[in-house]
Design a protein around this motif. Structure first.
Motif, short mmCIF file in Angstrom:
data_model
loop_
_atom_site.label_atom_id
_atom_site.label_comp_id
_atom_site.label_asym_id
_atom_site.label_seq_id
_atom_site.Cartn_x
_atom_site.Cartn_y
_atom_site.Cartn_z
N MET A 1 0.84 -1.17 0.00
CA MET A 1 0.00 0.00 0.00
C MET A 1 0.89 1.23 0.00
O MET A 1 1.89 1.29 0.71
CB MET A 1 -0.90 -0.02 1.24
N THR A 2 0.50 2.21 -0.81
CA THR A 2 1.24 3.47 -0.88
C THR A 2 0.53 4.50 0.00
O THR A 2 -0.65 4.80 -0.21
CB THR A 2 1.28 3.98 -2.34
N PRO A 3 1.21 5.05 1.00
CA PRO A 3 0.57 6.03 1.89
C PRO A 3 0.17 7.30 1.13
O PRO A 3 0.82 7.69 0.17
CB PRO A 3 1.63 6.34 2.93
N ARG A 16 -3.95 9.76 8.84
CA ARG A 16 -4.32 8.65 9.71
C ARG A 16 -5.81 8.74 10.00
O ARG A 16 -6.37 9.82 10.06
CB ARG A 16 -3.50 8.70 11.00
N VAL A 17 -6.42 7.58 10.18
CA VAL A 17 -7.85 7.55 10.44
C VAL A 17 -8.15 8.04 11.86
O VAL A 17 -7.36 7.81 12.78
CB VAL A 17 -8.43 6.13 10.21
N ARG A 18 -9.28 8.73 11.99
CA ARG A 18 -9.75 9.21 13.29
C ARG A 18 -10.94 8.37 13.72
O ARG A 18 -11.54 7.69 12.90
CB ARG A 18 -10.18 10.68 13.18
N PRO A 19 -11.33 8.43 14.98
CA PRO A 19 -12.49 7.65 15.45
C PRO A 19 -13.80 8.00 14.72
O PRO A 19 -14.68 7.16 14.59
CB PRO A 19 -12.59 8.00 16.93
N GLY A 51 -3.63 2.26 10.91
CA GLY A 51 -4.54 3.39 10.76
C GLY A 51 -4.08 4.40 9.72
O GLY A 51 -4.66 5.48 9.59
N THR A 52 -3.07 4.05 8.93
CA THR A 52 -2.55 4.95 7.90
C THR A 52 -3.39 4.82 6.62
O THR A 52 -3.70 3.72 6.18
CB THR A 52 -1.08 4.62 7.59
N LEU A 53 -3.73 5.97 6.06
CA LEU A 53 -4.48 6.02 4.80
C LEU A 53 -3.52 5.82 3.64
O LEU A 53 -2.43 6.40 3.61
CB LEU A 53 -5.18 7.37 4.66
N GLY A 54 -3.92 5.01 2.68
CA GLY A 54 -3.10 4.78 1.51
C GLY A 54 -3.95 4.34 0.34
O GLY A 54 -5.18 4.35 0.41
N TYR A 55 -3.28 3.94 -0.73
CA TYR A 55 -4.03 3.45 -1.89
C TYR A 55 -3.34 2.22 -2.48
O TYR A 55 -2.14 2.02 -2.31
CB TYR A 55 -4.20 4.54 -2.95
#
Length: 111
Positions: A1-3, A16-19, A51-55
């Protein structure tokens, strides 16, 4: 996954994802809604175990490429340059599919 890195702080941190389901930059606090994620072509976003956003590549598209490249490989004469190219393309499609699966995405059923 690429951040996916925050452009507001010069790409110092990945979102990063939040609650509440939104994403924020731990460096500058910029908030990103999933509706604002703009990806190219056959890419889909995902969140890894930290919790890191990526694609990653869309797993449905990667599966279609696997089938296409396998058919090409099987149709080529043994030890030909085309057979090698088809096998190399198959390997890249398999790697894209594994990345998507490792990111927690599922593969849609074949139609």
């Amino acid at each position: 996954m690429t951040p996916i890195f925050c452009p507001h702080c010069g790409g110092l941190s990945a979102y990063r994802v939040r609650p509440d389901g939104l994403f924020d930059c731990p460096e500058c606090g910029n908030i990103l809604d999933s509706r604002d994620i703009d990806l190219d072509g056959y890419e889909v976003w995902a969140v890894d175990e930290t919790g890191t956003l990526g694609y990653v590549q869309d797993p449905a598209e990667a599966r279609e490429r696997l089938h296409e490249y396998l058919a090409c490989y099987l149709a080529e004469p043994l030890d030909s340059a085309f057979e090698t190219a088809a096998l190399n393309a198959f390997e890249w499609a398999a790697a894209d599919l594994l990345d998507a699966l490792n990111a927690g995405l599922t593969i849609p059923e074949l139609e």
